[in-house]
Design a protein around this motif. Structure first.
Motif, PDB file in Angstrom:
ATOM      1  N   ALA A  66      12.386 -11.803  -4.741  1.00  0.00           N
ATOM      2  CA  ALA A  66      12.042 -10.778  -3.753  1.00  0.00           C
ATOM      3  C   ALA A  66      12.169  -9.384  -4.360  1.00  0.00           C
ATOM      4  O   ALA A  66      11.320  -8.518  -4.135  1.00  0.00           O
ATOM      5  N   THR A  67      13.217  -9.171  -5.136  1.00  0.00           N
ATOM      6  CA  THR A  67      13.407  -7.878  -5.792  1.00  0.00           C
ATOM      7  C   THR A  67      12.289  -7.612  -6.792  1.00  0.00           C
ATOM      8  O   THR A  67      11.739  -6.509  -6.840  1.00  0.00           O
ATOM      9  N   ALA A  68      11.936  -8.631  -7.576  1.00  0.00           N
ATOM     10  CA  ALA A  68      10.857  -8.478  -8.558  1.00  0.00           C
ATOM     11  C   ALA A  68       9.522  -8.211  -7.868  1.00  0.00           C
ATOM     12  O   ALA A  68       8.752  -7.351  -8.308  1.00  0.00           O
ATOM     13  N   GLU A  69       9.255  -8.921  -6.792  1.00  0.00           N
ATOM     14  CA  GLU A  69       8.006  -8.721  -6.058  1.00  0.00           C
ATOM     15  C   GLU A  69       7.939  -7.296  -5.513  1.00  0.00           C
ATOM     16  O   GLU A  69       6.899  -6.628  -5.599  1.00  0.00           O
ATOM     17  N   SER A  70       9.029  -6.827  -4.957  1.00  0.00           N
ATOM     18  CA  SER A  70       9.075  -5.464  -4.426  1.00  0.00           C
ATOM     19  C   SER A  70       8.816  -4.447  -5.532  1.00  0.00           C
ATOM     20  O   SER A  70       8.067  -3.491  -5.338  1.00  0.00           O
ATOM     21  N   SER A  71       9.419  -4.666  -6.685  1.00  0.00           N
ATOM     22  CA  SER A  71       9.236  -3.758  -7.816  1.00  0.00           C
ATOM     23  C   SER A  71       7.789  -3.748  -8.290  1.00  0.00           C
ATOM     24  O   SER A  71       7.220  -2.689  -8.565  1.00  0.00           O
ATOM     25  N   VAL A  72       7.183  -4.921  -8.385  1.00  0.00           N
ATOM     26  CA  VAL A  72       5.788  -5.024  -8.825  1.00  0.00           C
ATOM     27  C   VAL A  72       4.860  -4.348  -7.819  1.00  0.00           C
ATOM     28  O   VAL A  72       3.937  -3.619  -8.189  1.00  0.00           O
ATOM     29  N   ARG A  73       5.103  -4.591  -6.539  1.00  0.00           N
ATOM     30  CA  ARG A  73       4.258  -3.968  -5.508  1.00  0.00           C
ATOM     31  C   ARG A  73       4.384  -2.439  -5.550  1.00  0.00           C
ATOM     32  O   ARG A  73       3.400  -1.731  -5.432  1.00  0.00           O
ATOM     33  N   HIS A  74       5.605  -1.946  -5.732  1.00  0.00           N
ATOM     34  CA  HIS A  74       5.814  -0.499  -5.808  1.00  0.00           C
ATOM     35  C   HIS A  74       5.103   0.073  -7.036  1.00  0.00           C
ATOM     36  O   HIS A  74       4.447   1.121  -6.955  1.00  0.00           O
ATOM     37  N   GLY A  75       5.218  -0.605  -8.165  1.00  0.00           N
ATOM     38  CA  GLY A  75       4.552  -0.157  -9.391  1.00  0.00           C
ATOM     39  C   GLY A  75       3.040  -0.152  -9.254  1.00  0.00           C
ATOM     40  O   GLY A  75       2.370   0.779  -9.704  1.00  0.00           O
ATOM     41  N   ALA A  76       2.498  -1.190  -8.634  1.00  0.00           N
ATOM     42  CA  ALA A  76       1.046  -1.262  -8.443  1.00  0.00           C
ATOM     43  C   ALA A  76       0.564  -0.151  -7.520  1.00  0.00           C
ATOM     44  O   ALA A  76      -0.469   0.476  -7.766  1.00  0.00           O
ATOM     45  N   SER A  77       1.312   0.093  -6.469  1.00  0.00           N
ATOM     46  CA  SER A  77       0.951   1.163  -5.533  1.00  0.00           C
ATOM     47  C   SER A  77       0.994   2.516  -6.224  1.00  0.00           C
ATOM     48  O   SER A  77       0.096   3.346  -6.059  1.00  0.00           O
ATOM     49  N   SER A  78       2.034   2.740  -7.004  1.00  0.00           N
ATOM     50  CA  SER A  78       2.179   3.997  -7.735  1.00  0.00           C
ATOM     51  C   SER A  78       1.048   4.159  -8.751  1.00  0.00           C
ATOM     52  O   SER A  78       0.480   5.242  -8.885  1.00  0.00           O
ATOM     53  N   SER A  79       0.706   3.083  -9.451  1.00  0.00           N
ATOM     54  CA  SER A  79      -0.374   3.135 -10.442  1.00  0.00           C
ATOM     55  C   SER A  79      -1.711   3.416  -9.773  1.00  0.00           C
ATOM     56  O   SER A  79      -2.516   4.186 -10.295  1.00  0.00           O
ATOM     57  N   ALA A  80      -1.956   2.800  -8.633  1.00  0.00           N
ATOM     58  CA  ALA A  80      -3.212   3.028  -7.916  1.00  0.00           C
ATOM     59  C   ALA A  80      -3.311   4.482  -7.469  1.00  0.00           C
ATOM     60  O   ALA A  80      -4.383   5.099  -7.563  1.00  0.00           O
ATOM     61  N   GLN A  81      -2.213   5.036  -6.996  1.00  0.00           N
ATOM     62  CA  GLN A  81      -2.212   6.431  -6.557  1.00  0.00           C
ATOM     63  C   GLN A  81      -2.455   7.357  -7.748  1.00  0.00           C
ATOM     64  O   GLN A  81      -3.248   8.301  -7.665  1.00  0.00           O
TER      65      GLN A  81
END
Length: 111
Positions: free
Chosen positions: A46-61
């Motif tokens: 769950a922690t890894a998934e949250s980190s990946v989702r945050h990174g992807a969102s940040s990269s997209a922005q």
């Protein structure tokens, strides 16, 4: 004379062992350890998934911001190029001719 029905016989012969009948401390410990391992793994996933989702969102922005900057720069330089070409048509023609000759000579050497 008493007769037993097949249902009664089957239930008596296949009686499930009760918790008090079975003494399996190793099984209980293994089950407990497995549950703890699964819970720990679930938490880490769950922690890894949250980190990946945050990174992807940040990269997209960030990518969206960079695309916008590139479009603005492209429009700016395109306008400047048009202005320069209209102010100096002879120099523009000379640059275009030289670039064409360069490309032609580079392509001719490949063969």
């Amino acid at each position: 004379m008493t007769t037993s029905t097949p249902k009664q016989t089957a239930s008596n012969s296949k009686a499930a062992p009760q918790k008090s009948d079975v003494d399996a401390p190793f099984t209980e410990k293994a089950t407990s350890a497995a549950h703890e391992a699964v819970d720990s793994l679930s938490s880490r996933a769950a922690t890894a998934e949250s980190s990946v989702r945050h990174g992807a969102s940040s990269s997209a922005q960030t990518l969206s911001e960079k695309q916008l900057e590139a479009r603005i720069k492209m429009a700016e330089y395109s306008g400047k190029t048009r202005q320069l070409a209209s102010e100096n048509p002879l120099a523009t023609a000379g640059i275009a001719f030289a670039a064409g000759m360069l490309v032609t000579s580079l392509l001719g050497r490949r063969k």
